[in-house]
Motif scaffolding. Structure first.
Motif, PDB file in Angstrom:
ATOM      1  N   ASP A  50      -7.121  -2.008  -5.779  1.00 48.35           N
ATOM      2  CA  ASP A  50      -5.997  -2.237  -6.692  1.00 48.35           C
ATOM      3  C   ASP A  50      -4.705  -2.691  -6.016  1.00 48.35           C
ATOM      4  OD1 ASP A  50      -7.723  -1.391  -8.629  1.00 48.35           O
ATOM      5  OD2 ASP A  50      -6.367   0.103  -9.487  1.00 48.35           O
TER       6      ASP A  50
ATOM      7  N   SER B  73       0.993   0.060  -4.102  1.00 46.19           N
ATOM      8  CA  SER B  73       1.584   0.788  -2.952  1.00 46.19           C
ATOM      9  C   SER B  73       1.461  -0.087  -1.712  1.00 46.19           C
ATOM     10  CB  SER B  73       0.840   2.102  -2.726  1.00 46.19           C
ATOM     11  OG  SER B  73       0.679   2.794  -3.923  1.00 46.19           O
TER      12      SER B  73
ATOM     13  N   ALA C 269      -8.405  -4.270   0.183  1.00 48.93           N
ATOM     14  CA  ALA C 269      -9.400  -4.131  -0.891  1.00 48.93           C
ATOM     15  C   ALA C 269      -8.849  -3.242  -1.999  1.00 48.93           C
ATOM     16  CB  ALA C 269     -10.676  -3.503  -0.322  1.00 48.93           C
TER      17      ALA C 269
ATOM     18  N   VAL D 180       1.125   6.501   5.358  1.00 47.08           N
ATOM     19  CA  VAL D 180       1.445   5.409   6.277  1.00 47.08           C
ATOM     20  C   VAL D 180       2.813   4.826   5.934  1.00 47.08           C
ATOM     21  CG1 VAL D 180       0.760   3.089   7.014  1.00 47.08           C
ATOM     22  CG2 VAL D 180      -0.968   4.882   6.755  1.00 47.08           C
TER      23      VAL D 180
ATOM     24  N   ALA E 145     -13.105  -2.146  -7.030  1.00 43.39           N
ATOM     25  CA  ALA E 145     -12.487  -1.611  -5.814  1.00 43.39           C
ATOM     26  C   ALA E 145     -13.569  -1.223  -4.804  1.00 43.39           C
ATOM     27  CB  ALA E 145     -11.615  -0.396  -6.165  1.00 43.39           C
TER      28      ALA E 145
ATOM     29  N   GLN F 299     -10.558  -1.924 -11.468  1.00 40.94           N
ATOM     30  CA  GLN F 299     -11.602  -0.992 -11.891  1.00 40.94           C
ATOM     31  C   GLN F 299     -12.291  -0.394 -10.669  1.00 40.94           C
ATOM     32  OE1 GLN F 299     -12.995  -0.633 -15.682  1.00 40.94           O
ATOM     33  NE2 GLN F 299     -10.845  -0.465 -15.254  1.00 40.94           N
TER      34      GLN F 299
ATOM     35  N   ILE G 292      -6.679   2.653   5.340  1.00 39.19           N
ATOM     36  CA  ILE G 292      -5.527   3.317   4.706  1.00 39.19           C
ATOM     37  C   ILE G 292      -5.836   3.491   3.226  1.00 39.19           C
ATOM     38  CG2 ILE G 292      -3.051   3.176   4.220  1.00 39.19           C
ATOM     39  CD1 ILE G 292      -2.883   1.364   6.765  1.00 39.19           C
TER      40      ILE G 292
ATOM     41  N   VAL H 125     -15.472  -0.035  -9.980  1.00 40.75           N
ATOM     42  CA  VAL H 125     -16.595  -0.809  -9.454  1.00 40.75           C
ATOM     43  C   VAL H 125     -16.099  -2.013  -8.628  1.00 40.75           C
ATOM     44  CG1 VAL H 125     -16.968  -2.267 -11.506  1.00 40.75           C
ATOM     45  CG2 VAL H 125     -18.908  -1.610 -10.116  1.00 40.75           C
TER      46      VAL H 125
ATOM     47  N   SER I  53      -4.608   0.877  -0.386  1.00 45.94           N
ATOM     48  CA  SER I  53      -3.611   1.868  -0.820  1.00 45.94           C
ATOM     49  C   SER I  53      -3.388   1.884  -2.333  1.00 45.94           C
ATOM     50  CB  SER I  53      -2.291   1.624  -0.084  1.00 45.94           C
ATOM     51  OG  SER I  53      -1.949   0.270  -0.162  1.00 45.94           O
TER      52      SER I  53
ATOM     53  N   SER J  98      -4.877   8.910   4.513  1.00 47.44           N
ATOM     54  CA  SER J  98      -4.588   8.801   3.084  1.00 47.44           C
ATOM     55  C   SER J  98      -3.710   9.956   2.622  1.00 47.44           C
ATOM     56  CB  SER J  98      -5.893   8.801   2.283  1.00 47.44           C
ATOM     57  OG  SER J  98      -5.613   8.588   0.925  1.00 47.44           O
TER      58      SER J  98
ATOM     59  N   ALA K 176      -2.673   1.469  -6.415  1.00 44.34           N
ATOM     60  CA  ALA K 176      -1.493   1.207  -7.237  1.00 44.34           C
ATOM     61  C   ALA K 176      -1.290   2.369  -8.187  1.00 44.34           C
ATOM     62  CB  ALA K 176      -1.723  -0.063  -8.044  1.00 44.34           C
TER      63      ALA K 176
ATOM     64  N   PRO L 233     -11.585   4.802  -4.383  1.00 37.36           N
ATOM     65  CA  PRO L 233     -12.903   4.159  -4.350  1.00 37.36           C
ATOM     66  C   PRO L 233     -13.012   3.056  -3.293  1.00 37.36           C
ATOM     67  CG  PRO L 233     -12.127   4.359  -6.595  1.00 37.36           C
ATOM     68  CD  PRO L 233     -11.012   4.836  -5.732  1.00 37.36           C
ATOM     69  N   ALA L 234     -11.963   2.250  -3.125  1.00 42.30           N
ATOM     70  CA  ALA L 234     -12.030   1.145  -2.153  1.00 42.30           C
ATOM     71  C   ALA L 234     -12.110   1.689  -0.730  1.00 42.30           C
ATOM     72  CB  ALA L 234     -10.817   0.230  -2.311  1.00 42.30           C
TER      73      ALA L 234
ATOM     74  N   ASN M  71     -17.985   3.746 -17.347  1.00 39.94           N
ATOM     75  CA  ASN M  71     -18.377   2.359 -17.043  1.00 39.94           C
ATOM     76  C   ASN M  71     -18.718   2.174 -15.576  1.00 39.94           C
ATOM     77  OD1 ASN M  71     -15.845   2.654 -16.024  1.00 39.94           O
ATOM     78  ND2 ASN M  71     -14.915   0.948 -17.119  1.00 39.94           N
TER      79      ASN M  71
ATOM     80  N   TYR N 223      -3.779   4.623 -19.742  1.00 39.92           N
ATOM     81  CA  TYR N 223      -3.219   3.515 -18.969  1.00 39.92           C
ATOM     82  C   TYR N 223      -4.307   2.486 -18.662  1.00 39.92           C
ATOM     83  CZ  TYR N 223       0.499   6.839 -18.656  1.00 39.92           C
ATOM     84  OH  TYR N 223       1.487   7.716 -19.001  1.00 39.92           O
TER      85      TYR N 223
ATOM     86  N   ALA O 200      -7.831   6.591   0.388  1.00 37.13           N
ATOM     87  CA  ALA O 200      -9.164   7.193   0.188  1.00 37.13           C
ATOM     88  C   ALA O 200      -9.491   7.265  -1.297  1.00 37.13           C
ATOM     89  CB  ALA O 200      -9.237   8.562   0.843  1.00 37.13           C
TER      90      ALA O 200
HETATM   91  C1  LIG Z   1      -5.669   6.868 -16.175  1.00 40.77           C
HETATM   92  C2  LIG Z   1      -6.638   5.918 -15.487  1.00 40.77           C
HETATM   93  C3  LIG Z   1      -7.928   5.848 -15.953  1.00 40.77           C
HETATM   94  C4  LIG Z   1      -8.837   4.990 -15.325  1.00 40.77           C
HETATM   95  N1  LIG Z   1     -10.122   4.961 -15.786  1.00 40.77           N
HETATM   96  C5  LIG Z   1     -11.036   4.152 -15.204  1.00 40.77           C
HETATM   97  C6  LIG Z   1     -12.392   4.103 -15.661  1.00 40.77           C
HETATM   98  O1  LIG Z   1     -12.776   4.820 -16.593  1.00 40.77           O
HETATM   99  N2  LIG Z   1     -13.221   3.229 -15.049  1.00 40.77           N
HETATM  100  C7  LIG Z   1     -12.821   2.407 -14.032  1.00 40.77           C
HETATM  101  O2  LIG Z   1     -13.642   1.648 -13.505  1.00 40.77           O
HETATM  102  N3  LIG Z   1     -11.546   2.435 -13.582  1.00 40.77           N
HETATM  103  C8  LIG Z   1     -10.648   3.278 -14.137  1.00 40.77           C
HETATM  104  N4  LIG Z   1      -9.350   3.280 -13.704  1.00 40.77           N
HETATM  105  C9  LIG Z   1      -8.963   2.383 -12.619  1.00 40.77           C
HETATM  106  C10 LIG Z   1      -9.474   2.920 -11.261  1.00 40.77           C
HETATM  107  O3  LIG Z   1      -9.131   4.287 -11.126  1.00 40.77           O
HETATM  108  C11 LIG Z   1      -8.863   2.098 -10.145  1.00 40.77           C
HETATM  109  O4  LIG Z   1      -9.220   0.740 -10.330  1.00 40.77           O
HETATM  110  C12 LIG Z   1      -9.390   2.551  -8.775  1.00 40.77           C
HETATM  111  O5  LIG Z   1      -9.092   3.906  -8.549  1.00 40.77           O
HETATM  112  C13 LIG Z   1      -8.779   1.700  -7.668  1.00 40.77           C
HETATM  113  O6  LIG Z   1      -9.242   2.179  -6.463  1.00 40.77           O
HETATM  114  P1  LIG Z   1      -8.442   1.916  -5.100  1.00 40.77           P
HETATM  115  O7  LIG Z   1      -9.222   2.629  -4.048  1.00 40.77           O
HETATM  116  O8  LIG Z   1      -8.181   0.484  -4.949  1.00 40.77           O
HETATM  117  O9  LIG Z   1      -7.005   2.594  -5.310  1.00 40.77           O
HETATM  118  P2  LIG Z   1      -6.546   4.058  -5.695  1.00 40.77           P
HETATM  119  O10 LIG Z   1      -7.558   4.770  -6.512  1.00 40.77           O
HETATM  120  O11 LIG Z   1      -5.177   3.865  -6.264  1.00 40.77           O
HETATM  121  O12 LIG Z   1      -6.435   4.816  -4.299  1.00 40.77           O
HETATM  122  C14 LIG Z   1      -5.419   4.507  -3.383  1.00 40.77           C
HETATM  123  C15 LIG Z   1      -5.420   5.507  -2.246  1.00 40.77           C
HETATM  124  O13 LIG Z   1      -4.449   5.123  -1.279  1.00 40.77           O
HETATM  125  C16 LIG Z   1      -3.636   6.230  -0.921  1.00 40.77           C
HETATM  126  N5  LIG Z   1      -2.339   5.722  -0.479  1.00 40.77           N
HETATM  127  C17 LIG Z   1      -1.428   4.995  -1.190  1.00 40.77           C
HETATM  128  N6  LIG Z   1      -0.358   4.683  -0.421  1.00 40.77           N
HETATM  129  C18 LIG Z   1      -0.608   5.228   0.786  1.00 40.77           C
HETATM  130  C19 LIG Z   1       0.123   5.276   2.014  1.00 40.77           C
HETATM  131  N7  LIG Z   1       1.318   4.684   2.165  1.00 40.77           N
HETATM  132  N8  LIG Z   1      -0.416   5.957   3.060  1.00 40.77           N
HETATM  133  C20 LIG Z   1      -1.622   6.575   2.950  1.00 40.77           C
HETATM  134  N9  LIG Z   1      -2.356   6.561   1.823  1.00 40.77           N
HETATM  135  C21 LIG Z   1      -1.856   5.887   0.762  1.00 40.77           C
HETATM  136  C22 LIG Z   1      -3.606   7.078  -2.194  1.00 40.77           C
HETATM  137  O14 LIG Z   1      -3.255   8.400  -1.875  1.00 40.77           O
HETATM  138  C23 LIG Z   1      -5.057   6.928  -2.675  1.00 40.77           C
HETATM  139  O15 LIG Z   1      -5.901   7.822  -2.005  1.00 40.77           O
HETATM  140  C24 LIG Z   1      -8.425   4.160 -14.260  1.00 40.77           C
HETATM  141  C25 LIG Z   1      -7.105   4.230 -13.811  1.00 40.77           C
HETATM  142  C26 LIG Z   1      -6.224   5.112 -14.405  1.00 40.77           C
HETATM  143  C27 LIG Z   1      -4.810   5.204 -13.886  1.00 40.77           C
END
Ligand SMILES: Cc1cc2nc3c(=O)[nH]c(=O)nc-3n(C[C@H](O)[C@H](O)[C@H](O)COP(=O)(O)OP(=O)(O)OC[C@H]3O[C@@H](n4cnc5c(N)ncnc54)[C@H](O)[C@@H]3O)c2cc1C
Length: 319
Positions: free
Chosen positions: A288, A253, A286, A80, A300, A296, A8, A298, A109, A32, A111, A12-13, A48, A131, A10
């Motif tokens: 955020d 989320s 896995a 979801v 995730a 971050q 659930i 890396v 999913s 997703s 944050a 980085p994690a 980074n 942010y 799409a």
């Molecule tokens: C403005 C900003 C700048 C950033 N810059 C950097 C940077 O330079 N370097 C760095 O390392 N990190 C950076 N980060 C942090 C980094 O983007 C996050 O740590 C990373 O994206 C986390 O990955 P994730 O896969 O855990 O979650 P997310 O990237 O939040 O992906 C979550 C996914 O889950 C999906 N989802 C959520 N709820 C549901 C649901 N109910 N059903 C289906 N799908 C769902 C979303 O659509 C999304 O596809 C930044 C963050 C922000 C906000």
């Protein structure tokens, strides 16, 4: 059809989990709301992530898509709503009215950052409003900046930024800050950090340049000032800053998984740090959306890989 694994999210994690699961020849469904998650929303370059000096969020998401294709992976765009496990299998329900079944589930999913919701915030997002100090801080080298939020995130952000900039203002809405003692003591040692309490941010002002192709991923900063109300006097005050870091918390989320996984008071998913398994066997988490401290790309990605391999171990035992 019963999938081996439903992933659930799409971001980085989720993408990393899918790549690792595909290499174990698992039968995978990716669900997703979008592809790329927070990376797709990033307005300035990522500096980074190993292997890239600089890469825009959009470019990285395009590379993610190519890698998914190369691994015969497709993302089903759907949201979801709930996860249940009435017996051996998980039932994952979505807003489109579908119910999917699987042996294991990895929740990635993510944050969303809490917004200030003041005029100027959206307009200058990626053009001075950030942010993520860890991601964007170095871009503001030698510039005066403000951090909004006097909790641990705000204080840690200010400490990090103080290595690059001559002055950091920390604006806290309350009469006292919420950061723990250790962070308060550390901040007190930095003469270039000034805490302002009873400060309600009213608006952010600056000179916005029209977003063109050339500036779309530029690291240029366009904020000029942050205006706050001094809640003790009612007076409006202006701080001349080039950057505003909003550190007022995240919204994970995770509401759809609250019955299957233990959440902490920030609504982050709790898990066993050895294998990222939640309190429900076969349900992993896995990135955020969980309790891990550093949010971050890396981190995730690493957790996504770990969760997929843990899910693979679990699935093997169920067959
Ligand atoms: C403005 C900003 C700048 C950033 N810059 C950097 C940077 O330079 N370097 C760095 O390392 N990190 C950076 N980060 C942090 C980094 O983007 C996050 O740590 C990373 O994206 C986390 O990955 P994730 O896969 O855990 O979650 P997310 O990237 O939040 O992906 C979550 C996914 O889950 C999906 N989802 C959520 N709820 C549901 C649901 N109910 N059903 C289906 N799908 C769902 C979303 O659509 C999304 O596809 C930044 C963050 C922000 C906000």
């Amino acid at each position: 059809m019963i999938y081996d694994l439903i992933i659930i999210g799409a971001g980085p994690a989720g993408i990393s989990a899918a790549i690792y699961a595909a290499r174990q020849k698992l039968n995978i469904l990716m669900l997703s709301k979008d592809i790329g998650g927070q990376v797709a929303k990033k307005a300035v370059d990522i500096e980074n992530y190993p292997g890239f000096d600089k890469i825009s969020g959009l470019e990285l998401v395009n590379l993610y898509k190519k890698q998914l294709e190369a691994n015969d992976l497709e993302v089903t765009l759907d949201e979801v709503l709930s996860i249940e496990k009435p017996d051996k299998y998980f039932l994952v329900k979505t807003t489109s009215g579908k119910t999917y079944e699987s042996i294991s589930v990895v929740v990635t999913s993510g944050a969303e950052s809490r917004l200030l919701n003041v005029p100027g915030e959206e307009e200058f997002s990626g053009k001075g409003v950030s942010y993520c100090s860890l991601c964007d801080g170095p871009v503001f080298k030698n510039k005066i900046v403000a951090v909004v939020g006097g909790g641990n995130n705000g204080f840690e952000s200010a400490l990090f930024l103080s290595n690059y900039v001559p002055k950091v203002y920390v604006l806290e809405y309350g009469a006292t800050v919420n950061a723990d003692k250790e962070n308060q003591e550390l901040v007190a040692k930095h003469k270039n950090i000034e805490i302002i309490t009873n400060a309600k941010v009213v608006r952010i002002e600056g000179k916005a340049k029209p977003r063109t192709e050339a500036t779309a991923s530029s690291t240029g900063v366009f904020v000029e000032s942050i205006i706050y109300e001094d809640l003790t006097t009612g007076e409006e005050k202006t701080l001349e800053v080039k950057g505003v870091f909003v550190e007022i918390g995240y919204l994970p989320s995770t509401s759809f998984v609250k019955d299957m996984a233990q959440l902490n008071d920030k609504q982050e998913i709790m898990f066993d740090h050895k294998n990222l398994e939640t309190k429900t066997p076969g349900l992993f988490s896995a990135g955020d959306c969980n309790v891990s401290k550093y949010k971050q790309i890396v981190m995730a990605s690493g957790e996504g890989a770990k969760a997929a391999l843990s899910a693979y171990e679990y699935i093997k035992k169920q067959l």
